[in-house]
Design a protein around this motif. Structure first.
Motif, PDB file in Angstrom:
ATOM      1  N   SER A 138      31.484  41.793  34.644  1.00  0.00           N
ATOM      2  CA  SER A 138      31.635  41.326  35.696  1.00  0.00           C
ATOM      3  C   SER A 138      30.999  41.912  36.792  1.00  0.00           C
ATOM      4  CB  SER A 138      33.200  41.137  36.331  1.00  0.00           C
ATOM      5  OG  SER A 138      33.733  42.331  36.602  1.00  0.00           O
ATOM      6  N   GLY A 139      30.654  43.214  36.676  1.00  0.00           N
ATOM      7  CA  GLY A 139      29.885  44.211  37.585  1.00  0.00           C
ATOM      8  C   GLY A 139      30.949  44.837  38.548  1.00  0.00           C
ATOM      9  N   TRP A 150      35.189  35.053  36.691  1.00  0.00           N
ATOM     10  CA  TRP A 150      34.458  36.282  36.619  1.00  0.00           C
ATOM     11  C   TRP A 150      33.048  36.044  36.180  1.00  0.00           C
ATOM     12  CZ3 TRP A 150      39.261  36.754  32.770  1.00  0.00           C
ATOM     13  CH2 TRP A 150      40.224  36.808  33.407  1.00  0.00           C
ATOM     14  N   TYR A 151      32.562  35.134  35.864  1.00  0.00           N
ATOM     15  CA  TYR A 151      31.223  34.683  35.834  1.00  0.00           C
ATOM     16  C   TYR A 151      30.952  33.130  35.989  1.00  0.00           C
ATOM     17  CZ  TYR A 151      32.226  33.168  30.958  1.00  0.00           C
ATOM     18  OH  TYR A 151      32.659  32.735  29.795  1.00  0.00           O
ATOM     19  N   LEU A 152      29.938  32.652  36.597  1.00  0.00           N
ATOM     20  CA  LEU A 152      29.374  31.415  36.653  1.00  0.00           C
ATOM     21  C   LEU A 152      28.298  31.027  35.604  1.00  0.00           C
ATOM     22  CD1 LEU A 152      29.324  31.390  40.591  1.00  0.00           C
ATOM     23  CD2 LEU A 152      31.241  30.736  38.937  1.00  0.00           C
ATOM     24  N   ASN A 162      27.446  37.122  37.068  1.00  0.00           N
ATOM     25  CA  ASN A 162      28.792  37.742  36.945  1.00  0.00           C
ATOM     26  C   ASN A 162      29.212  37.580  38.449  1.00  0.00           C
ATOM     27  OD1 ASN A 162      27.259  39.838  38.301  1.00  0.00           O
ATOM     28  ND2 ASN A 162      27.490  40.951  36.648  1.00  0.00           N
ATOM     29  N   THR A 163      30.475  38.248  38.703  1.00  0.00           N
ATOM     30  CA  THR A 163      31.159  38.348  39.824  1.00  0.00           C
ATOM     31  C   THR A 163      30.431  39.022  41.094  1.00  0.00           C
ATOM     32  OG1 THR A 163      33.266  38.097  38.573  1.00  0.00           O
ATOM     33  CG2 THR A 163      33.553  38.843  41.065  1.00  0.00           C
ATOM     34  N   ALA A 164      29.935  40.245  40.719  1.00  0.00           N
ATOM     35  CA  ALA A 164      29.116  41.095  41.714  1.00  0.00           C
ATOM     36  C   ALA A 164      27.942  40.100  42.176  1.00  0.00           C
ATOM     37  CB  ALA A 164      28.589  42.325  41.226  1.00  0.00           C
ATOM     38  N   ARG A 178      39.450  38.668  42.720  1.00  0.00           N
ATOM     39  CA  ARG A 178      37.994  38.649  43.007  1.00  0.00           C
ATOM     40  C   ARG A 178      37.314  37.536  42.381  1.00  0.00           C
ATOM     41  NH1 ARG A 178      36.678  43.813  44.315  1.00  0.00           N
ATOM     42  NH2 ARG A 178      34.625  42.916  44.807  1.00  0.00           N
ATOM     43  N   GLY A 179      36.202  36.891  43.061  1.00  0.00           N
ATOM     44  CA  GLY A 179      35.402  35.719  42.668  1.00  0.00           C
ATOM     45  C   GLY A 179      36.142  34.487  42.977  1.00  0.00           C
TER      46      GLY A 179
END
Length: 500
Positions: free
Chosen positions: A393-394, A116-118, A54-56, A111-112
């Motif tokens: 996304s965290g 939002w996720y990879l 996730n983004t975090a 953000r990112g």
């Protein structure tokens, strides 16, 4: 026991070389800590597990200069930012559309770098971290299992199978949901018992044309066919498997798929990634007992729905790494290591409830079907889809780091400085950052005594909305000022970096 005249053989032994153990090892290695990673497997685990970060987690990789390597592993379609995808994920199989997401929400905007996720397989994350750990001088021993240990006030003597004991300052269990370290150290592990058996495999299947695509709910359970050719998943609400470790056979997958789908399929061969899972949800009451700590699945277990486990564990590792390193190096302020449990335990508890709620909407009974309809309507709305993205996304995660500026306690924004660098570019060495965006010499004077623990970043960033930031190595803001006033900075420096 092996103990030389100069101290322990290693400062830290990490039990387990999965992505969480390797992330922790790299954080410790950056700080010059002597680390041994012991892994019972001879080779990396190539089974299909988590399929995204996730983004975090992506921002944690970016802060250490590893995001380009992660992005290089992405399939072409996954390189697009989150809003370009038709779906941003699922909640108990309910697909959440990307279209309604409020991209201008303050927590999501900007953000990112990659969305939002990879979509990168866990095994690739593990390879990237393994290479980085080796570059940092971390010693990884494969085919070596921790069999036991004796801990005292000064360190831990770890017993390795068939090899001499090693003496270490600290032992961290990153050895998974059935952690031996957790059990032998006596950590309490309360929670809820398993009620489901989930199965997954890549198979050769005849009669697949009769199966629905995507997540399918039936009175007997849930099944998924695809999108990868031959990949099937089933969930049955008949309790946990009798033997979770037994090989998953074609006959077992066929029987489960027939029961759940009602389709007369024939599974002729299991060709990859076969396994079982349950919704066992448990969490250690504390993540530290003396010189023994837990990280990742060793500290908390839950079902894999929505793929939160890998990201939760990576977050644990980046939170613990710098605090344990500071303790090893001797400059940690009193109580710093105990903030690991205080900050990460509530995040883990939330993830357990997030996965429990998904099991509740997946059942085949009338109540769950009704609940599934309500949740589907909510997740299809602007507020619902945005809420979902912020959660997976965290980016919702905050720590109680004190009052003051609204950024304190949150993950640092992805600021771009006017010299063309990003703030994350200055965090590759794993130190705390003191960011001066107003040319204030008072900040530089306060930073000077902390040389070696802190990096001073001076520059400007149009529209940043802040004049100064203190950013911990894990990326969370410990102090911020909107008007150039350094009030509170000295207190924050002492709280997180000790006495200069």
């Amino acid at each position: 026991m092996s103990m030389n005249d100069t101290g322990p053989d290693y400062d830290v032994l990490v039990a387990g070389a999965g992505p969480v153990g390797l992330m922790l090892a790299t954080e410790l290695g950056l700080a010059g800590v002597r680390v041994l990673v012991a892994e019972r497997r001879e080779e990396p685990d190539t089974a299909v597990k988590a399929g995204a970060i996730n983004t975090a987690s992506a921002e944690a990789f970016e802060r250490r200069g590893l995001l380009p390597a992660v992005e290089a592993m992405l399939p072409g379609a996954s390189r697009a930012a989150g809003p370009a995808r038709p779906s941003v994920g699922h909640f108990g199989g309910i697909q959440v559309p990307a279209g309604p997401v409020d991209e201008e929400d303050p927590e999501l905007r900007g953000r990112g770098r990659s969305g939002w996720y990879l979509q990168v397989p866990q095994v690739e994350v593990e390879r990237i971290l393994g290479r980085r750990a080796a570059e940092l001088g971390v010693e990884l021993r494969r085919g070596v299992e921790v069999r036991g240990f004796d801990a005292d006030e000064t360190g831990v003597t770890v017993h390795l199978d068939g090899r001499r004991d090693v003496r270490v300052g600290w032992l961290v269990g990153c050895d998974g949901g059935r952690s031996l370290v957790r059990r032998l150290a006596g950590f309490e592990f309360p929670g809820t018992d398993p009620r489901i058996t989930g199965r997954h495999a890549v198979v050769t299947v005849e009669g697949a044309e009769g199966l629905g695509r995507g997540w399918q709910y039936t009175p007997a359970g849930v099944y998924v066919h695809g999108p990868m050719p031959g990949r099937v998943r089933t969930v049955e609400f008949d309790g946990p498997p009798a033997d979770r470790e037994a090989p998953v056979t074609a006959a077992e997958i066929e029987a489960s798929l027939r029961r759940v789908s009602g389709v007369d399929v024939r599974v002729t061969e299991v060709i990859g990634s076969a396994g079982r899972y349950t919704d066992n949800a448990r969490q250690a009451t504390t993540y530290r007992r003396g010189r023994v700590l837990l990280c990742g699945d060793a500290a908390h277990v839950h079902s894999p729905f929505s793929g939160q486990g890998l990201n939760l564990g990576l977050g644990d590792a980046v939170n613990l790494g710098w605090k344990l390193a500071a303790t090893v190096r001797g400059w940690a302020p009193e109580g710093l290591l105990d903030t690991y449990t205080g900050e990460r335990h509530p995040i883990g508890a939330w993830v357990l409830d997030w996965t429990r709620a998904q099991v509740a909407v997946m059942r085949g009974d009338a109540d769950s079907r009704a609940l599934r309809g309500v949740v589907s309507d909510f997740l299809g709305s602007r507020d619902g889809a945005t809420y979902y993205v912020k959660r997976i996304s965290g980016l919702w995660q905050r720590y109680d780091l004190g009052d003051g500026h609204p950024l304190v306690g949150s993950a640092v924004p992805g600021l771009r400085l006017d010299d063309g660098t990003r703030l994350a570019d200055h965090a590759h060495e794993g130190r705390t950052l003191l960011v001066d965006l107003a040319g204030d010499d008072r900040l530089a004077a306060l930073a000077e005594p902390y040389a070696g623990r802190l990096t001073l970043v001076r520059g400007s960033s149009a529209g940043a909305g802040v004049s100064g930031l203190l950013v911990r190595p894990d990326g969370f803001v410990a102090w911020a000022s909107a008007d150039g006033d350094p009030a509170g900075l000295e207190t924050a420096l002492t709280r997180w970096l000790g006495v200069a």
